[in-house]
Design a protein around this motif. Structure first.
Motif, PDB file in Angstrom:
ATOM      1  N   PRO A  70       0.817  -1.213   0.000  1.00  0.00           N
ATOM      2  CA  PRO A  70       0.000   0.000   0.000  1.00  0.00           C
ATOM      3  C   PRO A  70       0.853   1.266   0.000  1.00  0.00           C
ATOM      4  CG  PRO A  70       0.096  -0.931   2.194  1.00  0.00           C
ATOM      5  CD  PRO A  70       0.841  -1.878   1.306  1.00  0.00           C
ATOM      6  N   PHE A  89      -1.166  -7.707  10.376  1.00  0.00           N
ATOM      7  CA  PHE A  89       0.250  -8.057  10.388  1.00  0.00           C
ATOM      8  C   PHE A  89       1.128  -6.941  10.949  1.00  0.00           C
ATOM      9  CE2 PHE A  89      -2.006 -10.165   6.887  1.00  0.00           C
ATOM     10  CZ  PHE A  89      -1.974 -11.448   7.387  1.00  0.00           C
ATOM     11  N   LEU A  92       1.248  -1.436   9.449  1.00  0.00           N
ATOM     12  CA  LEU A  92       0.952  -0.003   9.394  1.00  0.00           C
ATOM     13  C   LEU A  92       1.032   0.570  10.805  1.00  0.00           C
ATOM     14  CD1 LEU A  92      -2.226  -0.159   7.127  1.00  0.00           C
ATOM     15  CD2 LEU A  92       0.081   0.447   6.402  1.00  0.00           C
ATOM     16  N   CYS A 106       4.312  -6.425   5.517  1.00  0.00           N
ATOM     17  CA  CYS A 106       3.062  -6.453   4.743  1.00  0.00           C
ATOM     18  C   CYS A 106       2.917  -7.772   3.993  1.00  0.00           C
ATOM     19  CB  CYS A 106       3.078  -5.284   3.770  1.00  0.00           C
ATOM     20  SG  CYS A 106       1.684  -5.273   2.640  1.00  0.00           S
ATOM     21  N   CYS A 109      -2.283  -8.102   1.403  1.00  0.00           N
ATOM     22  CA  CYS A 109      -3.652  -8.617   1.403  1.00  0.00           C
ATOM     23  C   CYS A 109      -4.671  -7.606   0.894  1.00  0.00           C
ATOM     24  CB  CYS A 109      -4.041  -9.086   2.801  1.00  0.00           C
ATOM     25  SG  CYS A 109      -4.187  -7.742   3.999  1.00  0.00           S
ATOM     26  N   GLY A 110      -4.336  -6.326   0.949  1.00  0.00           N
ATOM     27  CA  GLY A 110      -5.252  -5.312   0.447  1.00  0.00           C
ATOM     28  C   GLY A 110      -6.333  -4.866   1.421  1.00  0.00           C
ATOM     29  N   VAL A 111      -6.280  -5.356   2.646  1.00  0.00           N
ATOM     30  CA  VAL A 111      -7.324  -5.013   3.611  1.00  0.00           C
ATOM     31  C   VAL A 111      -7.330  -3.511   3.917  1.00  0.00           C
ATOM     32  CG1 VAL A 111      -7.952  -5.247   6.059  1.00  0.00           C
ATOM     33  CG2 VAL A 111      -7.606  -7.281   4.663  1.00  0.00           C
ATOM     34  N   CYS A 112      -6.144  -2.937   4.041  1.00  0.00           N
ATOM     35  CA  CYS A 112      -6.063  -1.521   4.390  1.00  0.00           C
ATOM     36  C   CYS A 112      -6.773  -0.660   3.339  1.00  0.00           C
ATOM     37  CB  CYS A 112      -4.607  -1.089   4.539  1.00  0.00           C
ATOM     38  SG  CYS A 112      -3.547  -1.621   3.199  1.00  0.00           S
TER      39      CYS A 112
END
Ligand code: SF4
Ligand code: SF4
Lengths: 289, 290
Positions: A70, A89, A92, A106, A109-112
């Motif tokens: 990200p 994880f 951030l 990181c 996963c793209g969750v953020c």
């Protein structure tokens, strides 16, 4: 008479830790079997791929394996902290007026990005490793390579396994240990050869390897390498557990020296070659029957 | 002042890293010791620590779906980047990274993340000093967090006791656990064998160590299995300004000692390997403590 396809399509060669001779056994099998049936060798030990060192490889292709990281647009970010909270994880963190991204933690996963209410997060593609394909000594060879400093090896293993040719017996040199990349390699194999040493360390690591193979439902047999250097703990334990010992490769300074020089004992030592072939025969007889 | 932390690495397992760590521990007399080779924790076999404290370690989470709530909309499958959700919307726990993307994507809150016990840790006392160690359950991901936990435990102990250093038996490879074992250490001892692959592996390990700015030294184990390769590794080390602590010969006394649950420097102090290990230790001590 009805012809049956080969029972064994994917053979994993694994061990609870590195340095047991797993790669030598995998390469030895590929070399010995390639004379009689179509085989393919895949080096899934992506953190330390070594099989090519024992082969005469011509690379013909390469595919990149990527992941995502990200990037936060400070203009759009209002420091709400939802991304920091959502990241499982710890990749951030909020530091003063800024959200920091720790790329090495990181998982991509793209969750953020998903949870950011202000669309302040974009993702950039970053290299994770590569899969190389080629020809070695008359059979197809492929290997996965994880970039130095990258943490997640599993996607490279998955990418490598896409190179499996269903018309050949695929011999998979698995990553040592019992972690995710090992599981990713073992899963879906028809059988596994677990290579170990006849020492207390070897036994301890073998137990872990056996429980992993059992957990993913891959039937396994054991090859004892450097037989004679330690004790009979491994043999006794295998007997108690009903795990077939497929072959015992005697410790032999000549084999060790060949290996050290990057020469393949399977090519140059008759003892070794017979042992790996015996292991495969044992596997087909005792494990797959 | 904190005592220096030194990690023993090999780039891959089986080079004798743990045997070297144990020998240094014995020669060091009394110090804080840590086993961070959490996938193949072997140091305790040679040190036989008496366990004083132990605990479970929740290293990761896994997504669990309540099928009675699931409307089979497929949002979760779309969101998962790890191919952990199949066409029937079953979550495969082996593939699940525990990231929670599916949890966030599910419009009816049918999925939750649950912590999983992925390992155990212990602290205790060995004849060579306080010991902290951990081991992953077979099949669990070595995320590096357990390695970090072991190092924290060791550091806590080191802040309470007199110790010249903290010796850490590190994990093999170059991935996340190794990074966790190398960050912030004061030095690394790389143990290699004189094999073509050994050189290749230790090169990658040195890459990680230098990436994190730690000074390193090399031990060439079983050097006489291939004197020519040992020679090559040594000149590679010189080129990279990597000090070589010692060359240790192949010696059947080493596995014999292991079978007895001891280090070769204890069972057979005059064996060739023991002598070389003492030399290596002397140089190590000099480098670390000056
Ligand atoms: S992509 Fe996933 S792992 Fe990476 S920072 Fe975002 S939430 Fe964390
Ligand atoms: S938690 Fe992440 S990896 Fe696991 S199933 Fe959900 S989206 Fe996939």
């Amino acid at each position: 008479m009805r012809r049956r396809g080969p029972l064994l399509m994917i053979l994993a060669v694994a061990s609870g830790k590195g340095g047991t001779g797993k790669t030598t056994v995998a390469v030895g099998l590929a070399l010995a079997l390639s004379e009689t049936r179509p085989v393919q060798l895949l080096d899934a030990d992506v953190e330390a791929p070594n099989a090519h060192l024992f082969l005469d490889v011509t690379w013909t292709g390469e595919r990149r394996v990527v992941t995502w990281r990200p990037r936060i647009d400070p203009e759009a970010c209002d420091l709400c902290g939802l991304c920091v909270e959502a990241c499982e994880f710890g990749a951030l963190a909020r530091a003063g007026e800024k959200i920091l991204v720790f790329d090495e933690l990181c998982h991509g996963c793209g969750v953020c990005r998903r949870v950011c209410p202000r669309d302040a997060i974009t993702e950039i593609e970053v290299p994770l490793g590569k899969v190389q394909v080629g020809e070695a000594d008359g059979f197809p060879f492929a290997r996965g390579v994880l970039d130095v400093g990258e943490a997640t090896a599993t996607p490279v293993v998955h990418a490598l396994k896409r190179e499996i040719d269903p018309d050949r017996l695929a011999i998979l040199d698995c990553p040592p240990g019992t972690g995710c990349p090992t599981i990713a390699s073992l899963r879906g194999a028809d059988a596994a050869i677990l290579v170990t040493e006849p020492t207390p360390f070897g036994l301890h690591d073998l137990k872990a390897a056996v429980s992993v193979a059992r957990a993913v439902g891959v039937p396994a047999g054991v090859v004892v390498n450097r037989d004679g250097i330690g004790d009979d703990g491994v043999l006794r334990w295998c007997e108690e557990e009903g795990i077939p010992v497929l072959a015992r490769i005697p410790f032999d300074r000549e084999i060790a020296a060949l290996y050290a020089e990057g020469r393949n004992p399977a090519r140059e030592s008759a003892t070794f070659r017979e042992a790996v072939l015996a292991a495969l025969a044992g596997l087909e007889r005792e494990v797959l029957a | 002042m904190n005592p220096p932390t030194i990690v023993f690495l090999s780039g891959k397992g089986g080079t004798g890293k743990t045997s070297v760590t144990a020998a240094f521990a014995v020669l060091g007399g009394h110090q804080v010791l840590a086993d961070a080779d959490v996938e193949a924790a072997n140091l305790h076999i040679l040190l036989a620590p008496r366990v004083e404290e132990q605990g479970e370690f929740e290293g990761s989470k896994v997504a669990i779906k309540d099928d009675s709530l699931c409307t089979r909309c497929g949002e979760c499958r779309e969101a998962c980047r790890f191919e952990a959700i199949d066409e029937e919307f079953n979550i495969d726990p082996w593939l699940c990274e525990g990231c929670g993307a599916c949890v966030h994507a599910c419009p009816v809150d049918a999925i939750r993340l649950e912590p999983q016990v992925t390992g155990h840790w212990i602290t205790g006392t060995s004849a060579r000093g306080p010991f902290a160690g951990a081991e992953l359950l077979p099949g669990e991901e070595n995320s590096g967090k357990l390695v970090t936990l072991v190092r924290q435990k060791a550091r806590q102990i080191a802040s309470r006791v007199e110790t010249p250093w903290v010796l850490v038996d590190g994990p093999p490879g170059i991935g996340c656990p190794v990074i966790a074992s190398v960050t912030g250490v004061d030095g690394a001892v790389l143990v290699t064998e004189p094999t073509v692959s050994g050189l290749h592996d230790v090169e990658r390990a040195l890459g990680v160590v230098r990436h994190f700015g730690a000074p390193a030294a090399l031990v060439i184990n079983k050097w006489d299995l291939s004197p020519a390769t040992a020679e090559r590794i040594e000149s590679w080390a010189t080129e990279r300004q990597l000090p070589v602590l010692a060359r240790i010969p192949y010696d059947p006394a080493v596995p014999r000692a292991m079978v007895a649950g001891k280090s070769v420097v204890e069972t057979d102090p005059e064996a060739p390997a023991s002598r070389a290990l003492r030399d290596a230790y002397a140089r190590f001590r000099q480098l670390v403590l000056g």
